[in-house]
Design a protein around this motif. Structure first.
Motif, short mmCIF file in Angstrom:
data_model
loop_
_atom_site.label_atom_id
_atom_site.label_comp_id
_atom_site.label_asym_id
_atom_site.label_seq_id
_atom_site.Cartn_x
_atom_site.Cartn_y
_atom_site.Cartn_z
N ILE A 145 0.61 -1.06 -0.23
CA ILE A 145 -0.10 0.01 -0.46
C ILE A 145 0.40 1.07 0.29
O ILE A 145 1.02 2.29 -0.50
CB ILE A 145 -0.57 -0.01 1.05
CG1 ILE A 145 -2.05 -1.22 1.15
CG2 ILE A 145 -1.20 1.57 1.62
CD1 ILE A 145 -2.98 -1.10 2.37
N ASP A 146 2.16 1.54 1.14
CA ASP A 146 2.75 2.70 0.79
C ASP A 146 3.35 2.42 0.36
O ASP A 146 4.04 3.70 -1.29
CB ASP A 146 4.28 2.29 1.99
CG ASP A 146 3.60 2.63 3.39
OD1 ASP A 146 2.52 3.10 3.63
OD2 ASP A 146 3.63 1.51 3.95
N TRP A 147 3.68 1.64 -0.87
CA TRP A 147 4.54 1.45 -2.42
C TRP A 147 2.93 2.69 -3.27
O TRP A 147 3.77 2.85 -4.20
CB TRP A 147 5.37 0.15 -2.58
CG TRP A 147 6.77 -0.20 -1.95
CD1 TRP A 147 6.97 -0.94 -1.64
CD2 TRP A 147 7.16 0.73 -2.55
NE1 TRP A 147 8.07 -1.20 -1.60
CE2 TRP A 147 8.67 0.32 -1.84
CE3 TRP A 147 7.87 2.10 -3.44
CZ2 TRP A 147 10.25 1.09 -2.43
CZ3 TRP A 147 9.48 2.32 -3.78
CH2 TRP A 147 10.39 1.65 -2.69
N THR A 148 1.80 1.87 -3.38
CA THR A 148 1.70 2.17 -4.41
C THR A 148 0.86 3.36 -3.95
O THR A 148 1.14 5.04 -5.31
CB THR A 148 0.04 1.70 -3.70
OG1 THR A 148 0.59 0.11 -4.34
CG2 THR A 148 -1.19 1.68 -5.41
N VAL A 149 1.11 4.23 -3.22
CA VAL A 149 0.62 5.74 -2.66
C VAL A 149 1.86 6.66 -3.53
O VAL A 149 1.54 7.60 -3.94
CB VAL A 149 0.03 5.82 -0.81
CG1 VAL A 149 0.48 7.54 -1.10
CG2 VAL A 149 -0.63 4.97 -0.88
N LEU A 150 3.36 6.14 -2.72
CA LEU A 150 4.06 6.87 -2.91
C LEU A 150 4.84 6.94 -4.62
O LEU A 150 4.63 8.22 -5.07
CB LEU A 150 5.39 6.07 -2.28
CG LEU A 150 7.09 6.69 -3.00
CD1 LEU A 150 6.80 7.79 -2.06
CD2 LEU A 150 7.91 5.69 -2.54
N LEU B 21 4.46 5.13 11.65
CA LEU B 21 3.59 6.07 10.97
C LEU B 21 2.60 4.44 10.35
O LEU B 21 3.08 3.82 10.63
CB LEU B 21 4.20 7.05 10.02
CG LEU B 21 4.20 8.17 10.69
CD1 LEU B 21 4.37 8.96 10.07
CD2 LEU B 21 3.84 8.33 12.33
N PRO B 22 1.40 4.51 10.62
CA PRO B 22 0.35 3.37 9.78
C PRO B 22 0.65 2.84 7.86
O PRO B 22 1.44 4.24 7.31
CB PRO B 22 -1.31 3.94 10.40
CG PRO B 22 -0.88 5.49 9.93
CD PRO B 22 0.56 6.30 10.61
N VAL B 23 0.12 2.02 7.79
CA VAL B 23 0.95 1.48 6.23
C VAL B 23 -0.55 2.99 5.42
O VAL B 23 -1.53 3.13 6.15
CB VAL B 23 -0.04 0.79 6.73
CG1 VAL B 23 0.37 0.34 4.59
CG2 VAL B 23 0.15 -0.30 6.67
N GLY B 24 0.19 3.10 4.54
CA GLY B 24 -0.57 4.64 3.75
C GLY B 24 0.31 5.59 3.95
O GLY B 24 0.90 6.64 3.28
N MET B 25 -0.23 6.14 5.05
CA MET B 25 1.08 7.26 5.74
C MET B 25 2.65 7.61 5.00
O MET B 25 3.08 8.42 5.10
CB MET B 25 0.22 7.31 6.90
CG MET B 25 1.14 9.04 7.89
SD MET B 25 0.27 10.09 6.63
CE MET B 25 1.01 11.36 7.69
N ILE B 26 3.34 6.41 6.00
CA ILE B 26 4.81 6.30 5.56
C ILE B 26 5.09 5.93 3.87
O ILE B 26 5.05 6.97 3.65
CB ILE B 26 5.19 5.03 5.78
CG1 ILE B 26 4.78 4.84 7.20
CG2 ILE B 26 6.11 4.45 5.19
CD1 ILE B 26 5.28 3.09 7.45
N GLY B 27 3.87 5.77 2.96
CA GLY B 27 4.62 6.02 1.59
C GLY B 27 4.06 7.18 1.62
O GLY B 27 4.74 8.08 0.28
N LEU B 28 3.56 8.47 1.34
CA LEU B 28 2.85 9.49 1.51
C LEU B 28 3.85 10.11 1.80
O LEU B 28 3.85 11.07 1.42
CB LEU B 28 0.74 9.86 2.34
CG LEU B 28 0.66 11.32 1.80
CD1 LEU B 28 0.87 11.66 0.39
CD2 LEU B 28 -0.66 11.93 2.66
N PHE C 9 7.08 9.82 2.27
CA PHE C 9 7.85 9.22 1.27
C PHE C 9 8.28 10.09 0.45
O PHE C 9 8.42 10.55 -0.36
CB PHE C 9 8.38 8.51 1.50
CG PHE C 9 9.17 7.38 2.46
CD1 PHE C 9 9.78 8.05 3.10
CD2 PHE C 9 8.76 6.22 2.50
CE1 PHE C 9 10.08 7.30 4.61
CE2 PHE C 9 9.29 5.19 3.68
CZ PHE C 9 9.98 5.71 4.84
N ALA C 10 6.66 10.38 -0.04
CA ALA C 10 5.86 10.83 -0.96
C ALA C 10 6.36 12.72 -0.89
O ALA C 10 6.88 13.10 -2.04
CB ALA C 10 5.01 11.06 -1.98
#
Length: 563
Positions: free
Chosen positions: A4-9, A402-409, A411-412
């Motif tokens: 999920i994080d990779w997808t968001v990023l 941080l929760p899943v999804g927020m980490i990728g965001l 990093f973005a």
């Protein structure tokens, strides 16, 4: 990171690149490519100015800066509002009236060609180097997350943003900065909220602030005067004023943002609002770092935030690492217990509070000393990594809390912040090298299409140069400090040239040219011998140009009389 994080990023980054290419399509002239056809409203100018200054370094390194040194770095911006007023009164009307592509075009009209070229070269050298550092900052993230070589991630980070910067020019940069900055501010605010929510044992914002204050991290204003102290109210007001005056008034990366405005009014509104908004924004970012210290006072902190560097030490010197870890574990247990005891005694207003706070501070000093020994051991192990782990502190929190999804965001966000400042810098470097260097020596351009091609080639060349600089940025410590030190080596003399141009009409080109060279030599010598802290270099550099020019004027007058 999770899927999920990779997808968001990836989705966030691809969306911005596609948007930038789309909005910047159809470029036909340099007027559009370098100046966005002078159609930008004040709010786009404001966001562009802030996004150009607030790179990934701001969001990655500033919390770490506050974690290690407290919030006194915010004083660096105290001279900013006054500088904005001066620029609006003096600089903007001149640049708008002359309809310049670069700030340095004015200097040829006022002085001569060689003064324009010298000032442009000083800008190109300093901005080219600092842009390389800005590429390196988000490269740390990719390197840490993917466990990839830092040199490979430098190429990826610098290369991706080149797509829309090369294609769309100033128009694409302005509109992508708008989108980037909205995402950045929203995400950072939410990260601050989650930081408080993740405090242990139901500890709230006020308790975290109390702990940060007792640890000395809320040292927002320091009034003691010291020439070598990097951040106090005096260096911030005076040195920060001169640095801001030079950066926003003479650095093409910022001048290039407000000369795209529709008119004087929109340019001035963008700058003045920047002066008002920047300090509270920087305060909030630094506050995250101070709260992070409170967070890791209550929860076990790692022995070293740069996990890859420490892992190298463990492999190279396992016995020494084992000793460090035992001492660290004992200190962490003690430190966490004292932190919780302080908050407990604070609620009851216990007379034991003073003694517990002193014990807390003593343990804090021991933790800092152990960290210093670990850092020294890593630096002595011949591992090619950063000298400090300051830039990894906020990153460690993001990855592990941080929760899943927020980490990728998040990093973005650090990528987007980096792209906003780097793209503007590359555009300004291309503007200056083309208009102030290339076209001076090659005046005949067959048509607008050829000139546009040259602009894109200059953008590409500076992108490659900046990636090259990023390869050597690993030993610079705190990046937010490194980039400001670098600017201070050159901004003073550049500002001095403009101040002479604006206010000393009797001084001519040959005089100020020599004065600028002598001033730059003086600044570098003072820095080399560590006589004053870096913010004062801006004052010294500007004053030196004025003084040397005045001496030269007197000398020429006497020579004329004698002859």
């Amino acid at each position: 990171m999770s899927t999920i994080d990779w997808t968001v990023l990836i989705f966030t980054l691809v969306a911005v690149v596609v948007y930038g290419v789309f909005i910047g399509r159809g470029q036909k002239s340099n007027e559009s490519y370098l100046k966005a056809d002078n159609k930008m409203p004040w709010y786009i100018v404001l966001i562009g100015i802030m996004a150009t200054q607030a790179s990934a370094i701001t969001f990655l390194s500033a919390p770490g800066q506050a974690y290690t040194d407290g919030m006194r770095f915010v004083q660096y911006y105290f001279g900013l509002p006054l500088a904005m007023i001066v620029i609006c009164i003096t600089f903007i009307p001149i640049f708008q009236r002359l309809n310049v592509y670069t700030a340095y075009e004015y200097l040829e009209n006022r002085f001569d060609k060689k003064t324009r070229v010298l000032t442009s070269l000083l800008f190109l050298f300093s901005r080219g180097l600092s842009t390389g550092i800005s590429i390196y900052a988000p490269s740390i993230i990719l390197s840490s997350v993917l466990n990839w070589n830092i040199y490979l991630t430098n190429v990826l980070t610098g290369g991706i943003l080149m797509i829309y910067t090369y294609v769309g020019g100033a128009k694409a940069i302005a509109h992508t900065q708008k989108l980037q900055f909205l995402i950045i501010l929203g995400t950072m605010a939410f990260a601050g909220y989650l930081l408080i929510q993740n405090m242990p044992n139901g500890i709230g914002f006020k308790d975290a602030l109390y702990l940060a204050g007792k640890s000395g991290k809320l040292n927002v204003i320091t009034t003691e005067f010291d020439w070598k102290d990097k951040y106090n109210i005096w260096s911030g007001l005076i040195g920060g004023f001169f640095l801001a005056l030079s950066y926003f008034g003479t650095d093409q990366s910022q001048v290039g943002r407000y000369i795209t405005a529709k008119d004087n009014t929109n340019a001035k509104m963008g700058l003045l609002l920047n002066g008002l908004v920047k300090i509270p924004m920087q305060f909030a970012i630094l506050l995250i770092g101070a709260l992070l210290f409170a967070f890791f006072s209550l929860k076990p902190a790692p022995i070293y935030f740069n996990e890859r560097s420490y892992q190298h030490l463990k492999e190279a010197k396992p016995e020494q690492a084992a000793v460090f870890e035992k001492e660290h574990q004992d200190l962490q247990i003690k430190f966490n217990a004292e932190s919780k005891e302080i908050l407990k005694l604070k609620e009851n207003n216990s007379p034991q509070l003073t003694k517990t706070i002193q014990n807390f501070k003593n343990t804090q000093t021991q933790v800092k000393a152990l960290h210093g020994r670990v850092e020294e051991a890593i630096n002595q192990s011949n591992y090619n990594a950063e000298k400090t782990d300051t830039n990894y502190i906020f990153l460690y929190f993001v990855k592990n809390t941080l929760p899943v999804g927020m980490i990728g965001l998040l990093f973005a966000v650090i990528f987007l912040a980096s792209w906003g400042s780097i793209s503007a810098a590359l555009n300004s470097l291309a503007s200056s090298s083309l208009k102030d260097i290339h076209l001076i020596f090659k005046k005949e351009i067959p048509d607008e299409k050829t000139e546009l091609k040259y602009s894109r080639l200059h953008t590409l060349a500076w992108g490659i140069f900046s990636i090259g600089v990023a390869m050597f940025a690993t030993q610079m410590g705190s990046l937010i400090e490194a980039v400001n030190v670098l600017g201070s080596l050159f901004y003073g003399p550049i500002l001095g040239i403009f101040l002479v141009a604006f206010y000393y009409k009797k001084i001519d080109g040959p005089n100020v040219f020599i004065a600028a060279i002598l001033s730059e030599i003086t600044v570098i010598a003072i820095y080399q011998f560590d006589i004053v802290s870096f913010l004062w270099l801006n004052v010294i550099g500007a004053a030196a140009v004025i003084i040397f020019s005045a001496i030269g004027l007197v000398f020429y007058k006497r020579k004329a009389v004698n002859s």
